[in-house]
Scaffold this motif. Structure first.
Motif, PDB file in Angstrom:
ATOM      1  N   ALA A  25       0.651  -1.219  -0.088  1.00  0.00           N
ATOM      2  CA  ALA A  25      -0.365  -0.444  -0.123  1.00  0.00           C
ATOM      3  C   ALA A  25       1.011   1.266   0.066  1.00  0.00           C
ATOM      4  O   ALA A  25       1.873   1.423   0.840  1.00  0.00           O
ATOM      5  N   PRO A  26       0.541   2.101  -0.969  1.00  0.00           N
ATOM      6  CA  PRO A  26      -0.214   2.171  -2.089  1.00  0.00           C
ATOM      7  C   PRO A  26       0.474   1.074  -3.317  1.00  0.00           C
ATOM      8  O   PRO A  26       1.319   0.548  -3.214  1.00  0.00           O
ATOM      9  N   TYR A  27      -0.342   0.653  -3.382  1.00  0.00           N
ATOM     10  CA  TYR A  27      -0.249  -0.525  -5.092  1.00  0.00           C
ATOM     11  C   TYR A  27      -0.577  -0.319  -6.813  1.00  0.00           C
ATOM     12  O   TYR A  27      -1.693   0.833  -6.493  1.00  0.00           O
ATOM     13  N   ALA A  28       0.715   0.816  -7.190  1.00  0.00           N
ATOM     14  CA  ALA A  28       0.143   1.776  -8.393  1.00  0.00           C
ATOM     15  C   ALA A  28       0.235   0.271  -9.160  1.00  0.00           C
ATOM     16  O   ALA A  28       0.776  -0.527  -9.463  1.00  0.00           O
ATOM     17  N   LEU A  83     -13.223   1.636  -8.499  1.00  0.00           N
ATOM     18  CA  LEU A  83     -12.371  -0.063  -7.960  1.00  0.00           C
ATOM     19  C   LEU A  83     -13.018  -1.008  -8.840  1.00  0.00           C
ATOM     20  O   LEU A  83     -11.302  -1.686  -9.199  1.00  0.00           O
ATOM     21  N   LEU A  84     -13.750  -1.358  -9.551  1.00  0.00           N
ATOM     22  CA  LEU A  84     -14.425  -2.391 -10.452  1.00  0.00           C
ATOM     23  C   LEU A  84     -12.776  -2.284 -11.600  1.00  0.00           C
ATOM     24  O   LEU A  84     -11.935  -3.308 -11.922  1.00  0.00           O
ATOM     25  N   GLY A  85     -12.425  -1.344 -11.897  1.00  0.00           N
ATOM     26  CA  GLY A  85     -11.743  -0.959 -13.099  1.00  0.00           C
ATOM     27  C   GLY A  85      -9.687  -1.106 -12.538  1.00  0.00           C
ATOM     28  O   GLY A  85      -9.243  -2.080 -13.410  1.00  0.00           O
ATOM     29  N   TYR A  86     -10.032  -0.698 -11.436  1.00  0.00           N
ATOM     30  CA  TYR A  86      -8.141  -1.446 -10.184  1.00  0.00           C
ATOM     31  C   TYR A  86      -8.055  -3.138 -10.653  1.00  0.00           C
ATOM     32  O   TYR A  86      -7.187  -3.211 -10.470  1.00  0.00           O
ATOM     33  N   SER A  87      -9.566  -3.145 -10.073  1.00  0.00           N
ATOM     34  CA  SER A  87      -9.415  -4.650  -9.532  1.00  0.00           C
ATOM     35  C   SER A  87      -8.768  -5.470 -10.927  1.00  0.00           C
ATOM     36  O   SER A  87      -8.104  -5.850 -10.851  1.00  0.00           O
ATOM     37  N   HIS A  88     -10.044  -5.332 -12.166  1.00  0.00           N
ATOM     38  CA  HIS A  88      -9.717  -5.884 -13.646  1.00  0.00           C
ATOM     39  C   HIS A  88      -8.256  -4.782 -14.633  1.00  0.00           C
ATOM     40  O   HIS A  88      -6.765  -6.415 -14.244  1.00  0.00           O
ATOM     41  N   LEU A  89      -7.394  -4.090 -14.104  1.00  0.00           N
ATOM     42  CA  LEU A  89      -6.045  -4.172 -13.755  1.00  0.00           C
ATOM     43  C   LEU A  89      -5.196  -4.841 -12.832  1.00  0.00           C
ATOM     44  O   LEU A  89      -4.158  -5.557 -13.768  1.00  0.00           O
ATOM     45  N   LEU A  91      -5.385  -7.642 -11.665  1.00  0.00           N
ATOM     46  CA  LEU A  91      -5.736  -9.140 -12.168  1.00  0.00           C
ATOM     47  C   LEU A  91      -5.294  -9.517 -13.179  1.00  0.00           C
ATOM     48  O   LEU A  91      -4.373 -10.046 -13.474  1.00  0.00           O
ATOM     49  N   TRP A  92      -5.046  -8.270 -14.687  1.00  0.00           N
ATOM     50  CA  TRP A  92      -4.556  -8.251 -15.430  1.00  0.00           C
ATOM     51  C   TRP A  92      -2.780  -8.335 -15.306  1.00  0.00           C
ATOM     52  O   TRP A  92      -1.719  -9.174 -15.467  1.00  0.00           O
ATOM     53  N   LYS A  93      -2.784  -7.479 -14.514  1.00  0.00           N
ATOM     54  CA  LYS A  93      -0.870  -6.908 -14.264  1.00  0.00           C
ATOM     55  C   LYS A  93      -0.505  -8.292 -13.205  1.00  0.00           C
ATOM     56  O   LYS A  93       0.660  -9.001 -13.689  1.00  0.00           O
ATOM     57  N   GLU A  94      -0.999  -8.580 -12.071  1.00  0.00           N
ATOM     58  CA  GLU A  94      -0.711 -10.222 -11.757  1.00  0.00           C
ATOM     59  C   GLU A  94      -0.516 -11.225 -12.481  1.00  0.00           C
ATOM     60  O   GLU A  94      -0.524 -12.499 -11.842  1.00  0.00           O
ATOM     61  N   GLU A  95      -1.768 -11.283 -13.359  1.00  0.00           N
ATOM     62  CA  GLU A  95      -1.834 -12.940 -13.971  1.00  0.00           C
ATOM     63  C   GLU A  95      -2.753 -13.726 -13.811  1.00  0.00           C
ATOM     64  O   GLU A  95      -1.975 -14.942 -13.174  1.00  0.00           O
ATOM     65  N   LEU A  96      -3.784 -13.185 -12.450  1.00  0.00           N
ATOM     66  CA  LEU A  96      -4.478 -13.923 -11.543  1.00  0.00           C
ATOM     67  C   LEU A  96      -5.813 -14.675 -12.387  1.00  0.00           C
ATOM     68  O   LEU A  96      -6.557 -14.311 -13.378  1.00  0.00           O
ATOM     69  N   SER A  97      -6.053 -15.543 -11.905  1.00  0.00           N
ATOM     70  CA  SER A  97      -7.872 -16.266 -12.504  1.00  0.00           C
ATOM     71  C   SER A  97      -8.710 -14.991 -11.493  1.00  0.00           C
ATOM     72  O   SER A  97      -8.456 -14.647 -10.600  1.00  0.00           O
TER      73      SER A  97
END
Length: 160
Positions: A25-28, A83-89, A91-97
């Motif tokens: 925190a914070p997480y860029a 919040l949803l947008g950041y969560s999607h980013l 998810l993509w950045k960390e290559e998670l399911s």
């Protein structure tokens, strides 16, 4: 990030670190101002930890994005979309399911406008969930009995 966020995050960091959790925190997400309030990373929840925070453990996953709103801030529809947008980013950045991630907004009151435009499931008083690919939850502190809020704060250090 406000001074209130910094204080809350410092307390969380002190409580989570002994259990092997990393609070970033914070997480860029990218360039400023794309920044998440906090991310809690945990490999798993142990049974004793589930009992400790019986009210919150079902909201968290291996990667949990926290959005914290103080009493002075409201959680509006645009802030929810962010919040949803950041969560999607994330998810993509960390290559998670989608099974590995959750988004939790800790708010002081229920945003009625937000509840009206989405199909939120009320889990119990003060706890709402939304099916959105990954888990999305709202914790409305003002709906919780004061005893529950105190239990959450008192036992947070024993969780994770």
């Amino acid at each position: 990030m406000t001074g209130w966020h910094a204080l809350e995050l410092q307390v969380l960091r002190e409580q989570l670190t002994p259990y092997g959790c990393a609070l970033l925190a914070p997480y860029a997400i990218g360039e400023q101002p794309l920044e998440i309030d906090a991310v809690v990373r945990s490999a798993r929840l142990f049974e004793h930890q589930k009992r400790t925070l019986w009210m919150l453990h079902h909201l968290f996953r291996k990667h949990t994005i926290l959005e914290i709103k103080s009493v002075a801030e409201s959680f509006t529809v645009p802030k929810f979309q962010k919040l949803l947008g950041y969560s999607h980013l994330y998810l993509w950045k960390e290559e998670l399911s989608e099974d590995d991630i959750a988004s939790v907004a800790l708010v002081t009151h229920v945003p009625e406008q937000l509840l009206a435009i989405r199909k939120w499931k009320r889990l119990s008083k003060g706890f709402y969930q939304l099916a959105h690919g990954f888990l999305v939850s709202l914790v409305a502190v003002n709906e919780l009995p004061i005893r529950s809020v105190l239990l959450i704060l008192q036992n947070f250090r024993n969780w994770l």
